[in-house]
Design a protein around this motif. Structure first.
Motif, PDB file in Angstrom:
ATOM      1  N   TRP A  72       2.956  19.768  11.993  1.00 29.92           N
ATOM      2  CA  TRP A  72       3.850  18.641  11.856  1.00 29.92           C
ATOM      3  C   TRP A  72       3.801  18.050  10.541  1.00 29.92           C
ATOM      4  N   ILE A  73       4.870  17.788  10.031  1.00 30.57           N
ATOM      5  CA  ILE A  73       4.879  17.299   8.444  1.00 30.57           C
ATOM      6  C   ILE A  73       4.939  15.647   8.536  1.00 30.57           C
ATOM      7  N   THR A  74       3.995  14.970   8.043  1.00 25.55           N
ATOM      8  CA  THR A  74       3.725  13.682   8.757  1.00 25.55           C
ATOM      9  C   THR A  74       3.010  12.700   7.570  1.00 25.55           C
ATOM     10  N   TRP A  75       2.543  11.607   7.991  1.00 23.34           N
ATOM     11  CA  TRP A  75       1.926  10.766   7.215  1.00 23.34           C
ATOM     12  C   TRP A  75       0.341  10.717   7.742  1.00 23.34           C
ATOM     13  N   VAL A  76      -0.690  10.315   6.746  1.00 21.55           N
ATOM     14  CA  VAL A  76      -1.823  10.809   7.063  1.00 21.55           C
ATOM     15  C   VAL A  76      -2.601   9.817   8.293  1.00 21.55           C
ATOM     16  N   HIS A  77      -1.995   8.775   8.441  1.00 19.84           N
ATOM     17  CA  HIS A  77      -2.529   7.802   9.309  1.00 19.84           C
ATOM     18  C   HIS A  77      -2.180   8.484  10.877  1.00 19.84           C
ATOM     19  N   TRP A  78      -1.250   9.326  11.046  1.00 23.51           N
ATOM     20  CA  TRP A  78      -0.957   9.577  12.394  1.00 23.51           C
ATOM     21  C   TRP A  78      -2.080  10.487  12.949  1.00 23.51           C
ATOM     22  N   PRO A  79      -2.355  11.671  12.192  1.00 23.88           N
ATOM     23  CA  PRO A  79      -3.722  12.337  12.672  1.00 23.88           C
ATOM     24  C   PRO A  79      -4.776  11.663  12.744  1.00 23.88           C
ATOM     25  N   LEU A  80      -5.078  10.607  11.811  1.00 28.25           N
ATOM     26  CA  LEU A  80      -6.480   9.962  11.544  1.00 28.25           C
ATOM     27  C   LEU A  80      -6.381   8.936  13.024  1.00 28.25           C
ATOM     28  N   ASN A  81      -5.425   8.510  13.638  1.00 27.02           N
ATOM     29  CA  ASN A  81      -5.270   7.786  14.515  1.00 27.02           C
ATOM     30  C   ASN A  81      -5.102   8.616  16.258  1.00 27.02           C
ATOM     31  N   HIS A  82      -4.917   9.703  15.890  1.00 23.78           N
ATOM     32  CA  HIS A  82      -4.776  10.575  17.055  1.00 23.78           C
ATOM     33  C   HIS A  82      -5.946  11.796  16.765  1.00 23.78           C
ATOM     34  N   LYS A  83      -7.177  11.616  16.703  1.00 20.30           N
ATOM     35  CA  LYS A  83      -8.224  12.631  16.301  1.00 20.30           C
ATOM     36  C   LYS A  83      -8.258  13.653  17.818  1.00 20.30           C
ATOM     37  N   ASP A  84      -7.842  13.044  18.883  1.00 17.38           N
ATOM     38  CA  ASP A  84      -8.044  14.050  20.158  1.00 17.38           C
ATOM     39  C   ASP A  84      -6.645  14.984  20.210  1.00 17.38           C
ATOM     40  N   LYS A  85      -5.641  14.795  19.586  1.00  9.40           N
ATOM     41  CA  LYS A  85      -4.575  15.744  19.469  1.00  9.40           C
ATOM     42  C   LYS A  85      -4.339  16.448  18.246  1.00  9.40           C
ATOM     43  N   ALA A  86      -4.869  16.106  17.008  1.00 10.34           N
ATOM     44  CA  ALA A  86      -4.489  16.862  15.772  1.00 10.34           C
ATOM     45  C   ALA A  86      -5.408  16.557  14.766  1.00 10.34           C
ATOM     46  N   ASP A  87      -5.631  17.755  13.851  1.00  7.82           N
ATOM     47  CA  ASP A  87      -6.233  17.656  12.811  1.00  7.82           C
ATOM     48  C   ASP A  87      -5.211  17.603  11.598  1.00  7.82           C
ATOM     49  N   PHE A  88      -5.713  17.540  10.380  1.00  8.47           N
ATOM     50  CA  PHE A  88      -4.679  17.689   9.259  1.00  8.47           C
ATOM     51  C   PHE A  88      -4.976  18.538   7.998  1.00  8.47           C
ATOM     52  N   TYR A 144       0.896  -1.317  -0.002  1.00  7.03           N
ATOM     53  CA  TYR A 144      -0.041  -0.131   0.111  1.00  7.03           C
ATOM     54  C   TYR A 144       0.864   1.116  -0.106  1.00  7.03           C
ATOM     55  N   LEU A 145       0.331   2.252  -0.416  1.00  3.61           N
ATOM     56  CA  LEU A 145       0.918   3.662  -0.351  1.00  3.61           C
ATOM     57  C   LEU A 145      -0.046   4.740   0.566  1.00  3.61           C
ATOM     58  N   ARG A 146       0.886   5.641   1.182  1.00  3.79           N
ATOM     59  CA  ARG A 146      -0.164   6.633   2.030  1.00  3.79           C
ATOM     60  C   ARG A 146       0.820   7.842   1.826  1.00  3.79           C
ATOM     61  N   ARG A 147      -0.250   9.005   1.935  1.00  3.11           N
ATOM     62  CA  ARG A 147       0.287  10.304   1.504  1.00  3.11           C
ATOM     63  C   ARG A 147       0.814  11.218   2.798  1.00  3.11           C
ATOM     64  N   SER A 148       1.757  11.948   2.276  1.00  6.74           N
ATOM     65  CA  SER A 148       2.111  13.057   3.447  1.00  6.74           C
ATOM     66  C   SER A 148       0.896  13.967   3.630  1.00  6.74           C
ATOM     67  N   VAL A 149       0.663  14.507   4.602  1.00  7.26           N
ATOM     68  CA  VAL A 149      -0.018  15.699   5.240  1.00  7.26           C
ATOM     69  C   VAL A 149       0.722  16.524   6.157  1.00  7.26           C
ATOM     70  N   ILE A 150       0.034  17.550   6.326  1.00 11.12           N
ATOM     71  CA  ILE A 150       0.395  18.440   7.679  1.00 11.12           C
ATOM     72  C   ILE A 150      -0.565  18.570   8.895  1.00 11.12           C
ATOM     73  N   ALA A 151      -0.046  17.841   9.939  1.00 11.93           N
ATOM     74  CA  ALA A 151      -0.790  17.839  11.232  1.00 11.93           C
ATOM     75  C   ALA A 151      -0.876  19.327  11.673  1.00 11.93           C
ATOM     76  N   VAL A 152      -1.905  19.639  12.171  1.00 12.65           N
ATOM     77  CA  VAL A 152      -2.150  20.680  12.860  1.00 12.65           C
ATOM     78  C   VAL A 152      -2.850  20.681  14.063  1.00 12.65           C
ATOM     79  N   GLN A 153      -2.680  21.582  15.100  1.00 12.50           N
ATOM     80  CA  GLN A 153      -3.572  21.547  16.470  1.00 12.50           C
ATOM     81  C   GLN A 153      -4.918  21.520  16.135  1.00 12.50           C
ATOM     82  N   LYS A 154      -5.583  21.139  16.947  1.00  9.58           N
ATOM     83  CA  LYS A 154      -7.026  20.756  16.889  1.00  9.58           C
ATOM     84  C   LYS A 154      -7.776  22.187  16.637  1.00  9.58           C
ATOM     85  N   GLY A 155      -8.605  21.931  15.648  1.00 11.45           N
ATOM     86  CA  GLY A 155      -9.140  23.266  15.342  1.00 11.45           C
ATOM     87  C   GLY A 155      -8.384  24.316  14.269  1.00 11.45           C
TER      88      GLY A 155
END
Length: 271
Positions: free
Chosen positions: A207-223, A119-130
């Motif tokens: 935070w420049i990261t992979w999309v699954h990190w904010p998806l799996n930490h929705k309490d800490k980040a949006d993207f 599989y492949l996953r894309r890079s995203v920008i994680a941002v603080q909630k809101g």
């Protein structure tokens, strides 16, 4: 028979003994490595970095429920699982080609012919909630005075994030873009777990990261999505150990099947 001077006999002995010792040591080391790795024990064990493990764990649970074959997914920084993997790994997984290449160098029990990207996953920008900083894309991270966290290997740490920020910033061929983004980076963190802690602990804007990190930490980040022309994709790779459990192939086939795919698509993995 012609006799040799004593000094010549002693010299030859001094030269030969270290070579014999080195040969015996190499043979012993190879034997110890072969003896240490005993994967075929009825349990499929996967080792690799945090991040891809979330989808793999869900797939493993479903596979175990369907087949009754136990599967363990052990994830985290490589030093936390290295010794166990040497003993009983059936599969090693990685989040980038360069990461898997490093594992293949480190673990001679792996079969490089079995390495495959699933599989492949894309890079995203994680941002603080809101998204309080109002970030819209990479142009903001480059051109505004924002606090940015990036993930790096720093030369001695195997992570899929190595070089990601530079690839994105330099995508348009602009040296100034790379220079300006670097001036905004407040943490070059070793691994994604450390990056998440830096992002939350230092209240970074992005935070420049992979999309699954904010998806799996929705309490800490949006993207926020990265502009298509700058977006980077890296893969999920699996490599089998030599002598792995026979059912390992069955698990890999499950990952690739219509039954297994939803566990990955929900984390943003694509094909």
């Amino acid at each position: 028979m012609k006799s040799h001077p004593l000094w010549l006999t002693l010299l030859c002995s001094a030269l030969i003994q270290p070579l014999q010792a080195a040969t015996l040591s190499q043979q012993s080391g190879a034997a110890q490595t072969d003896a240490a790795h005993q994967a075929n024990d009825g349990v499929i064990r996967l080792y690799g970095p945090g991040g891809p493990d979330s989808a793999l764990k869900r797939a493993a649970a479903a596979f175990q429920q369907e087949t009754g074959i136990p599967v363990e997914v052990i994830a985290g920084p490589e030093p936390s699982w290295r010794d166990r993997a040497v003993k009983d790994a059936d599969l090693i997984f990685a989040g980038a080609e360069q990461s898997m290449s490093a594992y293949l160098q480190s673990y001679p029990f792996l079969d490089p012919r079995s390495t495959h990207a699933h599989y492949l996953r894309r890079s995203v920008i994680a941002v603080q909630k809101g998204n309080p900083a109002g970030i819209r894309g990479m142009e903001d991270l480059i051109n505004r005075p924002l606090k940015v966290v990036v993930t790096e290997g720093l030369g001695n740490y195997n992570t899929s994030g190595t070089g990601l920020w530079e690839d994105i910033a330099g995508r348009m061929g602009s040296l100034a873009d790379v220079q300006k983004l670097r001036s905004n980076i407040i943490a070059f963190a070793q691994g994604s777990g450390a990056s998440l802690r830096a992002f939350t602990g230092q209240q970074a804007d992005a935070w420049i990261t992979w999309v699954h990190w904010p998806l799996n930490h929705k309490d800490k980040a949006d993207f926020v999505e990265i502009e298509p022309e700058r977006r980077i994709h890296r893969g999920l790779l699996l490599t089998k150990a030599q002598g792995a459990d026979a059912s390992t192939r069955q698990f890999i086939d499950f990952i690739d099947s219509p039954k297994g795919e939803p566990f990955f698509t929900q984390d943003g993995w694509t094909r």
